[in-house]
Design an enzyme around this catalytic site. Structure first.
Site, PDB file in Angstrom:
ATOM      1  N   LYS A 149       0.840  -1.216   0.000  1.00 14.14           N
ATOM      2  CA  LYS A 149       0.000   0.000   0.000  1.00 14.14           C
ATOM      3  C   LYS A 149       0.869   1.259   0.000  1.00 14.14           C
ATOM      4  O   LYS A 149       0.651   2.182  -0.773  1.00 14.14           O
ATOM      5  CB  LYS A 149      -0.920   0.044   1.245  1.00 14.14           C
ATOM      6  CG  LYS A 149      -1.815  -1.167   1.391  1.00 14.14           C
ATOM      7  CD  LYS A 149      -2.692  -1.075   2.633  1.00 14.14           C
ATOM      8  CE  LYS A 149      -1.933  -1.133   3.951  1.00 14.14           C
ATOM      9  NZ  LYS A 149      -1.263  -2.420   4.230  1.00 14.14           N
ATOM     10  N   ARG A 163      -9.827   0.902   8.565  1.00 14.32           N
ATOM     11  CA  ARG A 163      -9.425  -0.448   8.975  1.00 14.32           C
ATOM     12  C   ARG A 163     -10.500  -1.136   9.805  1.00 14.32           C
ATOM     13  O   ARG A 163     -10.328  -2.282  10.184  1.00 14.32           O
ATOM     14  CB  ARG A 163      -8.194  -0.326   9.868  1.00 14.32           C
ATOM     15  CG  ARG A 163      -6.891  -0.495   9.132  1.00 14.32           C
ATOM     16  CD  ARG A 163      -5.809  -0.174  10.141  1.00 14.32           C
ATOM     17  NE  ARG A 163      -4.671  -0.995  10.003  1.00 14.32           N
ATOM     18  CZ  ARG A 163      -3.561  -0.636   9.374  1.00 14.32           C
ATOM     19  NH1 ARG A 163      -3.475   0.509   8.759  1.00 14.32           N
ATOM     20  NH2 ARG A 163      -2.531  -1.442   9.358  1.00 14.32           N
ATOM     21  N   ARG A 177      11.679  -5.279   5.001  1.00 12.72           N
ATOM     22  CA  ARG A 177      11.478  -3.856   4.710  1.00 12.72           C
ATOM     23  C   ARG A 177      12.423  -2.954   5.496  1.00 12.72           C
ATOM     24  O   ARG A 177      12.689  -3.152   6.674  1.00 12.72           O
ATOM     25  CB  ARG A 177      10.046  -3.462   5.041  1.00 12.72           C
ATOM     26  CG  ARG A 177       9.817  -1.949   4.964  1.00 12.72           C
ATOM     27  CD  ARG A 177       8.386  -1.566   5.110  1.00 12.72           C
ATOM     28  NE  ARG A 177       7.703  -2.326   6.117  1.00 12.72           N
ATOM     29  CZ  ARG A 177       6.386  -2.472   6.162  1.00 12.72           C
ATOM     30  NH1 ARG A 177       5.631  -1.920   5.257  1.00 12.72           N
ATOM     31  NH2 ARG A 177       5.838  -3.167   7.117  1.00 12.72           N
ATOM     32  N   ARG A 190      11.188  -1.129  11.012  1.00 17.31           N
ATOM     33  CA  ARG A 190      10.062  -0.851  11.916  1.00 17.31           C
ATOM     34  C   ARG A 190      10.010  -1.845  13.074  1.00 17.31           C
ATOM     35  O   ARG A 190      10.264  -3.026  12.885  1.00 17.31           O
ATOM     36  CB  ARG A 190       8.746  -0.892  11.128  1.00 17.31           C
ATOM     37  CG  ARG A 190       8.422   0.440  10.494  1.00 17.31           C
ATOM     38  CD  ARG A 190       7.292   0.387   9.512  1.00 17.31           C
ATOM     39  NE  ARG A 190       6.116  -0.350   9.928  1.00 17.31           N
ATOM     40  CZ  ARG A 190       5.024  -0.443   9.181  1.00 17.31           C
ATOM     41  NH1 ARG A 190       4.965   0.175   8.017  1.00 17.31           N
ATOM     42  NH2 ARG A 190       4.001  -1.132   9.590  1.00 17.31           N
ATOM     43  N   ARG A 245      -0.397  -8.739  13.480  1.00 17.91           N
ATOM     44  CA  ARG A 245      -0.969  -7.758  12.545  1.00 17.91           C
ATOM     45  C   ARG A 245      -1.850  -8.442  11.494  1.00 17.91           C
ATOM     46  O   ARG A 245      -2.898  -7.929  11.111  1.00 17.91           O
ATOM     47  CB  ARG A 245       0.143  -6.963  11.864  1.00 17.91           C
ATOM     48  CG  ARG A 245       0.759  -5.927  12.814  1.00 17.91           C
ATOM     49  CD  ARG A 245       2.130  -5.475  12.364  1.00 17.91           C
ATOM     50  NE  ARG A 245       2.141  -4.882  11.055  1.00 17.91           N
ATOM     51  CZ  ARG A 245       3.219  -4.793  10.282  1.00 17.91           C
ATOM     52  NH1 ARG A 245       4.385  -5.269  10.707  1.00 17.91           N
ATOM     53  NH2 ARG A 245       3.146  -4.231   9.103  1.00 17.91           N
TER      54      ARG A 245
HETATM   55  P1  AP5 Z   1       4.841  -1.538   1.776  1.00 21.52           P
HETATM   56  O1  AP5 Z   1       4.486  -0.725   0.582  1.00 21.52           O
HETATM   57  O2  AP5 Z   1       5.599  -0.909   2.865  1.00 21.52           O
HETATM   58  O3  AP5 Z   1       3.536  -2.309   2.341  1.00 21.52           O
HETATM   59  P2  AP5 Z   1       2.279  -1.781   3.139  1.00 21.52           P
HETATM   60  O4  AP5 Z   1       1.064  -2.430   2.540  1.00 21.52           O
HETATM   61  O5  AP5 Z   1       2.287  -0.304   3.245  1.00 21.52           O
HETATM   62  O6  AP5 Z   1       2.548  -2.484   4.532  1.00 21.52           O
HETATM   63  P3  AP5 Z   1       2.487  -1.918   6.016  1.00 21.52           P
HETATM   64  O7  AP5 Z   1       3.199  -2.929   6.860  1.00 21.52           O
HETATM   65  O8  AP5 Z   1       2.901  -0.499   6.073  1.00 21.52           O
HETATM   66  O9  AP5 Z   1       0.954  -2.040   6.302  1.00 21.52           O
HETATM   67  P4  AP5 Z   1       0.299  -2.022   7.656  1.00 21.52           P
HETATM   68  O10 AP5 Z   1      -1.112  -1.878   7.263  1.00 21.52           O
HETATM   69  O11 AP5 Z   1       0.602  -3.175   8.521  1.00 21.52           O
HETATM   70  O12 AP5 Z   1       1.009  -0.810   8.431  1.00 21.52           O
HETATM   71  P5  AP5 Z   1       0.584   0.696   8.699  1.00 21.52           P
HETATM   72  O13 AP5 Z   1       1.799   1.507   8.679  1.00 21.52           O
HETATM   73  O14 AP5 Z   1      -0.567   1.079   7.873  1.00 21.52           O
HETATM   74  O15 AP5 Z   1       5.640  -2.823   1.221  1.00 21.52           O
HETATM   75  C1  AP5 Z   1       6.118  -3.814   2.102  1.00 21.52           C
HETATM   76  C2  AP5 Z   1       7.471  -4.317   1.602  1.00 21.52           C
HETATM   77  O16 AP5 Z   1       7.281  -5.012   0.365  1.00 21.52           O
HETATM   78  C3  AP5 Z   1       8.494  -3.194   1.307  1.00 21.52           C
HETATM   79  O17 AP5 Z   1       9.755  -3.618   1.713  1.00 21.52           O
HETATM   80  C4  AP5 Z   1       8.409  -3.003  -0.215  1.00 21.52           C
HETATM   81  O18 AP5 Z   1       9.638  -2.574  -0.766  1.00 21.52           O
HETATM   82  C5  AP5 Z   1       8.037  -4.404  -0.685  1.00 21.52           C
HETATM   83  N1  AP5 Z   1       7.179  -4.403  -1.856  1.00 21.52           N
HETATM   84  C6  AP5 Z   1       6.095  -3.602  -2.085  1.00 21.52           C
HETATM   85  N2  AP5 Z   1       5.524  -3.910  -3.270  1.00 21.52           N
HETATM   86  C7  AP5 Z   1       6.255  -4.941  -3.796  1.00 21.52           C
HETATM   87  C8  AP5 Z   1       6.178  -5.714  -4.997  1.00 21.52           C
HETATM   88  N3  AP5 Z   1       5.198  -5.503  -5.895  1.00 21.52           N
HETATM   89  N4  AP5 Z   1       7.095  -6.693  -5.189  1.00 21.52           N
HETATM   90  C9  AP5 Z   1       8.086  -6.927  -4.271  1.00 21.52           C
HETATM   91  N5  AP5 Z   1       8.223  -6.230  -3.115  1.00 21.52           N
HETATM   92  C10 AP5 Z   1       7.318  -5.246  -2.877  1.00 21.52           C
HETATM   93  O19 AP5 Z   1       0.063   0.594  10.212  1.00 21.52           O
HETATM   94  C11 AP5 Z   1       0.945   0.329  11.257  1.00 21.52           C
HETATM   95  C12 AP5 Z   1       0.210   0.384  12.586  1.00 21.52           C
HETATM   96  O20 AP5 Z   1      -0.329   1.713  12.802  1.00 21.52           O
HETATM   97  C13 AP5 Z   1      -1.005  -0.543  12.734  1.00 21.52           C
HETATM   98  O21 AP5 Z   1      -0.619  -1.852  13.103  1.00 21.52           O
HETATM   99  C14 AP5 Z   1      -1.787   0.190  13.826  1.00 21.52           C
HETATM  100  O22 AP5 Z   1      -1.215  -0.001  15.083  1.00 21.52           O
HETATM  101  C15 AP5 Z   1      -1.609   1.658  13.441  1.00 21.52           C
HETATM  102  N6  AP5 Z   1      -2.636   2.129  12.501  1.00 21.52           N
HETATM  103  C16 AP5 Z   1      -2.418   2.615  11.248  1.00 21.52           C
HETATM  104  N7  AP5 Z   1      -3.576   2.945  10.653  1.00 21.52           N
HETATM  105  C17 AP5 Z   1      -4.557   2.667  11.546  1.00 21.52           C
HETATM  106  C18 AP5 Z   1      -5.971   2.777  11.508  1.00 21.52           C
HETATM  107  N8  AP5 Z   1      -6.610   3.215  10.407  1.00 21.52           N
HETATM  108  N9  AP5 Z   1      -6.664   2.380  12.610  1.00 21.52           N
HETATM  109  C19 AP5 Z   1      -6.043   1.939  13.716  1.00 21.52           C
HETATM  110  N10 AP5 Z   1      -4.706   1.797  13.815  1.00 21.52           N
HETATM  111  C20 AP5 Z   1      -3.965   2.157  12.735  1.00 21.52           C
HETATM  112 MG    MG Z   2       2.604   1.060   4.824  1.00 26.40          MG
END
Ligand code: AP5
Ligand code: MG
Length: 218
Positions: free
Chosen positions: A15, A90, A128, A162, A173
Site C-alpha cells: 500500500k 481499517r 522492509r 520498523r 498484525r
Molecule cells: P509496503 O508498501 O511498505 O507495504 P504496506 O502495505 O504499506 O505495509 P504496512 O506494513 O505499512 O501495512 P500495515 O497496514 O501493517 O502498516 P501501517 O503503517 O498502515 O511494502 C512492504 C514491503 O514489500 C516493502 O519492503 C516493499 O519494498 C516491498 N514491496 C512492495 N511492493 C512490492 C512488490 N510488488 N514486489 C516486491 N516487493 C514489494 O500501520 C501500522 C500500525 O499503525 C497498525 O498496526 C496500527 O497499530 C496503526 N494504525 C495505522 N492505521 C490505523 C488505523 N486506520 N486504525 C487503527 N490503527 C492504525
Molecule cells: Mg505502509
C-alpha cells in the site's frame, strides 16, 4: 468528481509503495495513518507512549483518535482535488466515518485491493527498510538500495527497520487484519467500489494497473 482512493491490503501488501508512486506521478497526497502515528509516537508525551505501545504490539489505535487525525488532515487545502488513503479505514466504524467525510468534502470513494497471498507477506515486511528522511521504502530481498543500509537519495541516512516488522508482530498484525479489516472488502465490493490488483507482480506493473483504475481507464 474528485476521488478518495482507498488503498487496501494486508500488512506488507504494498500500500505504502503504491501510494508513494501515485503521489509522485498523479500529484494526489498520500495520507498514511501508519506513518502519521509513527511520527506522533516519537514525541515524549503520554499519548505518544500509548501510540508506540499499540503500534509495536500490532494492535489498532482507537477509532476515535484515528478518525480525528484523518478528519483534520483531509480538511487541508491539498486534499481538495482528492487524496490517497493508505491504511485507513481499517474497521467498520472508520469506514462509516469515511462515508460522512466523503459526502462533506464532495469526493467519491474508490477502493483498490493490493492482493498478496499470506505466505509472501512475512518476507515483504521482515525485509522492509525505510529512509527516515524521505520515507522511501526498500526491501532487502525485493528492492535493495544501491548502497546496503542507506537510502539512494540520502546516502548519509541509515535505513531503519520498523519495530512491528518482526515475525511475531507480523503474525498479530495479520490476525488483526483478518478480523477487523478484511470484512471491509465485502463492504466496498457490495457497493461496486472495489477493484482488485494482483500485488505479487513487479511493483511498477502493479502501479500501472492501479493508475488505470484511479484515472478511470478501465
Ligand atoms: P509496503 O508498501 O511498505 O507495504 P504496506 O502495505 O504499506 O505495509 P504496512 O506494513 O505499512 O501495512 P500495515 O497496514 O501493517 O502498516 P501501517 O503503517 O498502515 O511494502 C512492504 C514491503 O514489500 C516493502 O519492503 C516493499 O519494498 C516491498 N514491496 C512492495 N511492493 C512490492 C512488490 N510488488 N514486489 C516486491 N516487493 C514489494 O500501520 C501500522 C500500525 O499503525 C497498525 O498496526 C496500527 O497499530 C496503526 N494504525 C495505522 N492505521 C490505523 C488505523 N486506520 N486504525 C487503527 N490503527 C492504525
Ligand atoms: Mg505502509
Amino acid at each position: 468528481m474528485s476521488k478518495i482512493v482507498v488503498l487496501m491490503g494486508a500488512p506488507g501488501a504494498g500500500k505504502g509503495t503504491q501510494a508513494r508512486l501515485l503521489q509522485e506521478r498523479r500529484g494526489l497526497p498520500q495520507i498514511s495513518t501508519g506513518d502519521m502515528f509513527r511520527t506522533l509516537a516519537k514525541a515524549e508525551t503520554p499519548l505518544a507512549e500509548e501510540v508506540r505501545a499499540v503500534q509495536s504490539a500490532g494492535k489498532l489505535i482507537s477509532d476515535e483518535l484515528v478518525i480525528r487525525v484523518v478528519e483534520e488532515r483531509t480538511s487541508q487545502d491539498d486534499c481538495r482535488r482528492g487524496y490517497i488513503l493508505d491504511g485507513f479505514p481499517r474497521t467498520t466504524v472508520q469506514a462509516t466515518m469515511l462515508e460522512n467525510i466523503a459526502i462533506e468534502q464532495g469526493h467519491k470513494i474508490q477502493a483498490v485491493l493490493v492482493d498478496v497471498p499470506f505466505e509472501l507477506l512475512e518476507k515483504r515486511a521482515t525485509g522492509r527498510l525505510s529512509c527516515p528522511v524521505c520515507g522511501e521504502i526498500y526491501n532487502i530481498y525485493f528492492k535493495p538500495p544501491i548502497k546496503e543500509g542507506f537510502c539512494d537519495a540520502h546516502p548519509d541516512a541509515p535505513l531503519t527497520h520498523r519495530t512491528d516488522d518482526t515475525s511475531a508482530k507480523i503474525k498479530v498484525r495479520l490476525e488483526t487484519y483478518e478480523q477487523q479489516t478484511r470484512p471491509l472488502l465485502d463492504y466496498y465490493s457490495g457497493s461496486h467500489r472495489l477493484s482488485r490488483v494482483e500485488g505479487t507482480r513487479d511493483l511498477k506493473v502493479v502501479y500501472e494497473d492501479i493508475e488505470k483504475i484511479v484515472t478511470g481507464d478501465v
